[in-house]
Design a protein around this motif. Sequence first.
Motif, mmCIF file in Angstrom:
data_model
loop_
_atom_site.group_PDB
_atom_site.id
_atom_site.type_symbol
_atom_site.label_atom_id
_atom_site.label_comp_id
_atom_site.label_asym_id
_atom_site.label_seq_id
_atom_site.Cartn_x
_atom_site.Cartn_y
_atom_site.Cartn_z
ATOM 1 N N ARG A 103 -21.153 -66.757 -36.984
ATOM 2 C CA ARG A 103 -22.563 -67.145 -36.942
ATOM 3 C C ARG A 103 -23.414 -66.349 -37.929
ATOM 4 O O ARG A 103 -24.508 -66.784 -38.292
ATOM 5 C CB ARG A 103 -23.107 -66.950 -35.521
ATOM 6 N N SER A 104 -22.905 -65.207 -38.352
ATOM 7 C CA SER A 104 -23.691 -64.368 -39.259
ATOM 8 C C SER A 104 -23.105 -64.287 -40.660
ATOM 9 O O SER A 104 -23.651 -63.592 -41.518
ATOM 10 C CB SER A 104 -23.820 -62.947 -38.687
ATOM 11 N N GLY A 105 -22.012 -64.983 -40.908
ATOM 12 C CA GLY A 105 -21.392 -64.922 -42.230
ATOM 13 C C GLY A 105 -20.686 -66.224 -42.567
ATOM 14 O O GLY A 105 -20.823 -67.230 -41.870
ATOM 15 N N ASP A 106 -19.912 -66.213 -43.651
ATOM 16 C CA ASP A 106 -19.187 -67.393 -44.111
ATOM 17 C C ASP A 106 -17.882 -67.550 -43.349
ATOM 18 O O ASP A 106 -17.118 -66.594 -43.182
ATOM 19 C CB ASP A 106 -18.872 -67.270 -45.603
ATOM 20 N N LEU A 107 -17.601 -68.765 -42.895
ATOM 21 C CA LEU A 107 -16.363 -69.049 -42.180
ATOM 22 C C LEU A 107 -15.152 -68.722 -43.034
ATOM 23 O O LEU A 107 -14.151 -68.194 -42.531
ATOM 24 C CB LEU A 107 -16.334 -70.529 -41.772
ATOM 25 N N ALA A 108 -15.215 -69.013 -44.336
ATOM 26 C CA ALA A 108 -14.075 -68.777 -45.221
ATOM 27 C C ALA A 108 -13.660 -67.310 -45.218
ATOM 28 O O ALA A 108 -12.472 -66.983 -45.144
ATOM 29 C CB ALA A 108 -14.421 -69.226 -46.638
ATOM 30 N N VAL A 109 -14.626 -66.423 -45.294
ATOM 31 C CA VAL A 109 -14.335 -64.990 -45.332
ATOM 32 C C VAL A 109 -13.920 -64.494 -43.952
ATOM 33 O O VAL A 109 -12.921 -63.781 -43.795
ATOM 34 C CB VAL A 109 -15.559 -64.200 -45.840
ATOM 35 N N VAL A 110 -14.677 -64.879 -42.939
ATOM 36 C CA VAL A 110 -14.417 -64.394 -41.583
ATOM 37 C C VAL A 110 -13.030 -64.808 -41.108
ATOM 38 O O VAL A 110 -12.279 -63.998 -40.548
ATOM 39 C CB VAL A 110 -15.500 -64.929 -40.615
ATOM 40 N N ALA A 111 -12.647 -66.063 -41.329
ATOM 41 C CA ALA A 111 -11.359 -66.557 -40.834
ATOM 42 C C ALA A 111 -10.188 -65.826 -41.479
ATOM 43 O O ALA A 111 -9.183 -65.539 -40.815
ATOM 44 C CB ALA A 111 -11.252 -68.062 -41.088
ATOM 45 N N VAL A 112 -10.303 -65.521 -42.773
ATOM 46 C CA VAL A 112 -9.212 -64.825 -43.453
ATOM 47 C C VAL A 112 -9.081 -63.396 -42.928
ATOM 48 O O VAL A 112 -7.970 -62.902 -42.709
ATOM 49 C CB VAL A 112 -9.428 -64.829 -44.978
ATOM 50 N N ILE A 113 -10.191 -62.721 -42.725
ATOM 51 C CA ILE A 113 -10.133 -61.359 -42.182
ATOM 52 C C ILE A 113 -9.535 -61.368 -40.775
ATOM 53 O O ILE A 113 -8.683 -60.531 -40.434
ATOM 54 C CB ILE A 113 -11.541 -60.726 -42.160
ATOM 55 N N VAL A 114 -9.953 -62.325 -39.966
ATOM 56 C CA VAL A 114 -9.423 -62.418 -38.599
ATOM 57 C C VAL A 114 -7.920 -62.691 -38.622
ATOM 58 O O VAL A 114 -7.172 -62.184 -37.776
ATOM 59 C CB VAL A 114 -10.163 -63.515 -37.812
ATOM 60 N N ALA A 115 -7.459 -63.476 -39.600
ATOM 61 C CA ALA A 115 -6.036 -63.805 -39.685
ATOM 62 C C ALA A 115 -5.168 -62.595 -40.022
ATOM 63 O O ALA A 115 -3.933 -62.689 -39.958
ATOM 64 C CB ALA A 115 -5.820 -64.902 -40.733
ATOM 65 N N LEU A 116 -5.786 -61.478 -40.355
ATOM 66 C CA LEU A 116 -5.028 -60.247 -40.603
ATOM 67 C C LEU A 116 -4.661 -59.530 -39.307
ATOM 68 O O LEU A 116 -4.193 -58.400 -39.341
ATOM 69 C CB LEU A 116 -5.843 -59.300 -41.501
ATOM 70 N N TYR A 117 -4.856 -60.198 -38.166
ATOM 71 C CA TYR A 117 -4.592 -59.565 -36.869
ATOM 72 C C TYR A 117 -3.176 -58.992 -36.724
ATOM 73 O O TYR A 117 -2.985 -58.028 -35.970
ATOM 74 C CB TYR A 117 -4.866 -60.555 -35.731
ATOM 75 N N PRO A 118 -2.130 -59.530 -37.407
ATOM 76 C CA PRO A 118 -0.811 -58.902 -37.257
ATOM 77 C C PRO A 118 -0.790 -57.440 -37.678
ATOM 78 O O PRO A 118 0.089 -56.680 -37.243
ATOM 79 C CB PRO A 118 0.090 -59.756 -38.154
ATOM 80 N N ALA A 119 -1.760 -57.025 -38.519
ATOM 81 C CA ALA A 119 -1.807 -55.618 -38.933
ATOM 82 C C ALA A 119 -2.003 -54.707 -37.723
ATOM 83 O O ALA A 119 -1.360 -53.656 -37.603
ATOM 84 C CB ALA A 119 -2.930 -55.403 -39.947
ATOM 85 N N GLY A 120 -2.899 -55.099 -36.813
ATOM 86 C CA GLY A 120 -3.109 -54.303 -35.609
ATOM 87 C C GLY A 120 -1.869 -54.243 -34.742
ATOM 88 O O GLY A 120 -1.513 -53.194 -34.195
ATOM 89 N N THR A 121 -1.173 -55.379 -34.628
ATOM 90 C CA THR A 121 0.058 -55.418 -33.836
ATOM 91 C C THR A 121 1.118 -54.512 -34.447
ATOM 92 O O THR A 121 1.803 -53.770 -33.737
ATOM 93 C CB THR A 121 0.585 -56.866 -33.753
ATOM 94 N N VAL A 122 1.257 -54.576 -35.768
ATOM 95 C CA VAL A 122 2.258 -53.762 -36.464
ATOM 96 C C VAL A 122 1.975 -52.275 -36.283
ATOM 97 O O VAL A 122 2.876 -51.471 -35.997
ATOM 98 C CB VAL A 122 2.279 -54.131 -37.967
ATOM 99 N N LEU A 123 0.711 -51.875 -36.431
ATOM 100 C CA LEU A 123 0.360 -50.461 -36.306
ATOM 101 C C LEU A 123 0.553 -49.959 -34.875
ATOM 102 O O LEU A 123 1.005 -48.822 -34.659
ATOM 103 C CB LEU A 123 -1.085 -50.247 -36.760
#
Length: 278
Positions: free
Chosen positions: A227-247
């Motif tokens: 709601r406060s930014g671009d969907l294109a940018v937000v969705a790609v950052i959110v898709a990096l969620y495996p990084a948290g799982t890996v760490l």
Amino acid sequence: MLALVLAIGSSLAYGCADFLGGLGARRAHVLRTVTIAAPASLVVELLLWPVLGASFSAAALGWGAASGAASAAAFALLYRTLALGPMNVLSPVTALVSAALPVGVGMLQGERLTAAGLVGLPLALVAVVLVSAGHGAGSARPSRAALLLAFGAGTAIALQLVFLHQAPSDSGVAPLIVGRAVSSTVTLAAAGVMRRKLGPERPAYAISAAAGALDSVANLLFLLAARSGDLAVVAVIVALYPAGTVLLARGVLAERIQQGQLVGLGTAAVAVSLLALT
């Protein structure tokens, strides 16, 4: 910048939720884990209602229900995809599709990126694939059916995010509540139908509930970020969620981080820095 911070928080929350959900699924059938996580997630969103408000307009109800249906479909398709394997090939495919589709939707809706964003966005997509890839990438070749299921799972995940983004910005947490109610109903119904196949093992109640709560937090942060930014940018950052799982797997379970995943984490850091400049 606020949208970027919220998106990073959403990504980390999704990664933690997946880690806890994975631990819970080791102790009992995954559907038993979800039957605890889904209601816990709904409870968290209901508790947020008095704090953040909710407007149950027709649009909020419609888009929320659509996101819930997509979430239920994503779970079913992803579970079947990973069951067919190989996970190290199919998981990156799913993650890439779930990131790329919202990018396309955002661009079609008129979102534009700066030069730094045009470099950072492809880098982030590369990072999504690298971080999602597990041990022995390329060691096995997936079947055509498995690849189609992986694309389907990624599409369902992407549609969940896109539908949430389409909900009215003044609807508060209404889309989340409606979506979670729909997905919980579908999941619990599936568990009821398959109860004889779920085995006698009892779910890890605390871990499963924590996974559900974190998933709600992740959904909320994504909604606020979109709601406060671009969907294109937000969705790609959110898709990096495996990084948290890996760490978390590294810190808690002492699992080894593969070289490609390390490269992916570094690529993600560079991509996020570039996207911050947008």
